[in-house]
Design an enzyme around this catalytic site. Sequence first.
Site, short mmCIF file in Angstrom:
data_model
loop_
_atom_site.label_atom_id
_atom_site.label_comp_id
_atom_site.label_asym_id
_atom_site.label_seq_id
_atom_site.Cartn_x
_atom_site.Cartn_y
_atom_site.Cartn_z
N LYS A 157 1.99 6.44 4.97
CA LYS A 157 1.01 5.09 4.23
C LYS A 157 1.70 4.05 4.91
CE LYS A 157 -2.57 3.60 2.18
NZ LYS A 157 -2.52 2.56 3.26
N THR A 158 0.81 3.19 5.24
CA THR A 158 1.27 1.64 5.59
C THR A 158 1.16 0.76 4.67
OG1 THR A 158 -1.03 1.58 6.29
CG2 THR A 158 0.38 2.16 8.11
N GLY A 159 1.68 -0.40 4.65
CA GLY A 159 1.66 -1.35 3.88
C GLY A 159 2.15 -2.78 4.79
N SER A 204 0.97 -1.13 -0.09
CA SER A 204 -0.03 0.11 -0.07
C SER A 204 0.81 1.38 -0.09
CB SER A 204 -0.79 0.01 1.25
OG SER A 204 -2.00 -1.18 1.16
#
Length: 264
Positions: free
Chosen positions: A197-199, A51
Site C-alpha cells: 500500500k502506498t501513502g 494510506s
Amino acid sequence: MSRLLLSSLLASSLLCTLPASAVSGCFLYVDSNGQTLSAEGDCTTRLPPASTFKIPLALMGYDSGFLVDEKLPALPYKPSYDGWLPAWRETTTPTRWAAHSVVWFSQQLTEWLGWERFQQYVNRFDYGNRNIDGNPGKHDGLTQAWLSTSLLISPEEQARFLSKMLSGKLPVSAQTLQYTANIFKVSEIDGWQIHGKTGMGYPKKQDGNLNRDQQIGWFVGWASKPGKQLIFVHTVVQKPGKQFASLKAKEEVLAALPARLASY
C-alpha cells in the site's frame, strides 16, 4: 499542481501532512521473523501512516465483522460523504476501497468500531505511537487519527507490525489475514505474490498549512510464496515534480524486488 494529476495520485494514496523533521527517505528489507536484512536512510523517524494505515484497518474490519470478504460489504456512496474524487462517488467494496483509498469507507469502518474498540485494536497491534486522539481539541481521532494528526509510525515500526502480522502474532484469524492479503495484492514477480500500500503527504509549515515544496511518500508491504516472505518499507522524500513521492516509492520497490527476491 493540476486537479487531474492530483486525482490520479489520490486514487492510490491519501494526502496527509508530515512533520518537518522527516528529511531523509528509508529503504528497509526485513524477513518474516523481524530480522533486518538491509536498511538505508532514516528508518527511525515517526511519520503519519497515511494510506498505509489501510492494512491495519483491513485487519480490524475483517476481525470485527464489518468487512465480509473481498466484495462485501458493498457500501453505497451518500452525498454526505467525502466525494471529492470521482472514484469515491461510487458503491465501494473492500477491494475498491484498497485500490482507490476511499476516505469515507475507512471512516465508516472506524465509526462502526467506536473509539474504545478502535483504540483496543491499535494497542493490540502495537501500532506506532498508538495515539488516536486526532487534532488537538477537536475530538476527531476516530475518523482523522491516521490522516496527518496524532497517529505516527516509523519505517522500522511498519516493518515490525508487518512481521507480526505475517508470522501470525497478531490477535486475528488466518482468514482475516488471507482476506487482507487478497485486497492488497498489487503484482506477481517470478512466482512471488506482491502485496502493498502506498501513502503520501506534505510537511506542515509553522502556520499549520501544507508545505507543498516537499513530498514524502510510502510504499510498504511484503512479497510471499510458499515457505518464504520478504517485507519491504520504502519512503521517498523529494520536491514536487512530474512523479509523486508515493508512486516513486512504489516504482522503486517494484524495480528492486526482482533482483532482491532472486537472491533471497
